[in-house]
Design an enzyme around this catalytic site. Structure first.
Site, PDB file in Angstrom:
ATOM      1  N   LEU A   1       0.840  -1.195   0.000  1.00 26.95           N
ATOM      2  CA  LEU A   1       0.000   0.000   0.000  1.00 26.95           C
ATOM      3  C   LEU A   1       0.872   1.240   0.000  1.00 26.95           C
ATOM      4  O   LEU A   1       1.722   1.414   0.871  1.00 26.95           O
ATOM      5  CB  LEU A   1      -0.896   0.020   1.237  1.00 26.95           C
ATOM      6  CG  LEU A   1      -1.978  -1.052   1.323  1.00 26.95           C
ATOM      7  CD1 LEU A   1      -2.718  -0.929   2.638  1.00 26.95           C
ATOM      8  CD2 LEU A   1      -2.927  -0.979   0.131  1.00 26.95           C
ATOM      9  N   LYS A   2       0.644   2.114  -0.972  1.00 28.88           N
ATOM     10  CA  LYS A   2       1.302   3.420  -0.960  1.00 28.88           C
ATOM     11  C   LYS A   2       0.445   4.355  -0.112  1.00 28.88           C
ATOM     12  O   LYS A   2      -0.768   4.432  -0.286  1.00 28.88           O
ATOM     13  CB  LYS A   2       1.402   3.978  -2.379  1.00 28.88           C
ATOM     14  CG  LYS A   2       2.636   3.587  -3.146  1.00 28.88           C
ATOM     15  CD  LYS A   2       2.677   4.437  -4.400  1.00 28.88           C
ATOM     16  CE  LYS A   2       3.913   4.203  -5.212  1.00 28.88           C
ATOM     17  NZ  LYS A   2       3.894   5.053  -6.428  1.00 28.88           N
ATOM     18  N   ILE A   3       1.104   5.024   0.817  1.00 29.47           N
ATOM     19  CA  ILE A   3       0.385   5.878   1.763  1.00 29.47           C
ATOM     20  C   ILE A   3       0.940   7.298   1.674  1.00 29.47           C
ATOM     21  O   ILE A   3       2.158   7.488   1.743  1.00 29.47           O
ATOM     22  CB  ILE A   3       0.572   5.375   3.212  1.00 29.47           C
ATOM     23  CG1 ILE A   3       0.230   3.876   3.324  1.00 29.47           C
ATOM     24  CG2 ILE A   3      -0.266   6.208   4.185  1.00 29.47           C
ATOM     25  CD1 ILE A   3      -1.209   3.516   3.111  1.00 29.47           C
TER      26      ILE A   3
END
Ligand code: E4P
Length: 214
Positions: free
Chosen positions: A83-85
């Site tokens: 997941l890119k946050i």
């Protein structure tokens, strides 16, 4: 070390998979918007290609909605989801709360302090936009070195993005990034050098049929 394709275009992902040495695909909302198909379709097709990793950037704004979105992405991608946050208060809250459930990459990091928080929150990666930092801050590679220094000895690794040339990609790695993600055209050009092409053409031209018998 891993090399990724920075794209959400399925034809590019298929060609990248065929190369055999591309570890995965990184996407973000801008890249997904250019894909021409719904994000669900992109993620489903990327899952079919069985890369080691697929990066998907959450767009929800609060932690509860981010968790719902994260679980939806995990349902589609199944294995290898990263997941890119975004480096916002809620983004760091999400990482601190859910990094054990979802491997996270804090993206668009532009200073070592953000990397320190990402490390403390339990992020597996931070993504740094090298060329963008060079253009807007003066020296993207200096930023990579700063991130590498604050992350030394930790489990948090650096993914260099926003790379526009083979030299910039190599320099980012030499500056301390463990991984790089590049657009398809750059990915395809990484193995190529004119002198290598010339040498191979010479080998082929001088092929006197001397080879091991099958
Ligand atoms: C990273 O996730 C982005 O896709 C990209 O690398 C940003 O680079 P840019 O500076 O070319 O927009």
């Amino acid at each position: 070390m891993a090399i990724y394709l920075d794209s959400a275009k399925l034809d590019e992902a298929r060609q990248a998979k065929d190369l055999g040495w591309v570890h995965g695909v990184t996407t973000n909302p801008s890249l997904l918007a250019k894909a021409g198909v719904e994000p669900e379709v992109v993620l489903k097709e990327l899952a079919v290609l069985e890369f080691h990793q697929v990066y998907y950037q959450l767009v929800s704004q609060n932690v509860e909605d981010m968790l719902i979105e994260a679980r939806k992405a995990a349902e589609i991608v199944k294995t290898g989801l990263i997941l890119k946050i975004a480096p916002t208060d809620n983004g760091f809250r999400f990482v601190a709360k859910h990094a054990n459930e979802f491997p996270c990459c804090v993206t668009a990091v532009f200073n070592p302090a953000q990397a320190l928080i990402a490390r403390e929150a339990g992020a597996r990666y931070v993504a740094v936009y090298v060329n963008r930092a060079t253009k807007q801050m003066g020296d993207g590679l200096c930023l990579v070195r700063g991130l590498a220094n604050v992350l030394a000895g930790s489990q948090t690794e650096i993914l260099a993005a926003s790379l526009k040339s083979t030299k910039e990609a190599v320099d980012a790695f030499l500056a301390g990034a463990q991984h790089i993600t590049v657009p398809f055209d750059l990915l395809a050009s990484l193995p190529i050098h004119p002198l290598s092409t010339q040498a191979v053409e010479q080998f082929n031209a001088e092929d006197f049929g001397i080879r091991l018998k099958p």
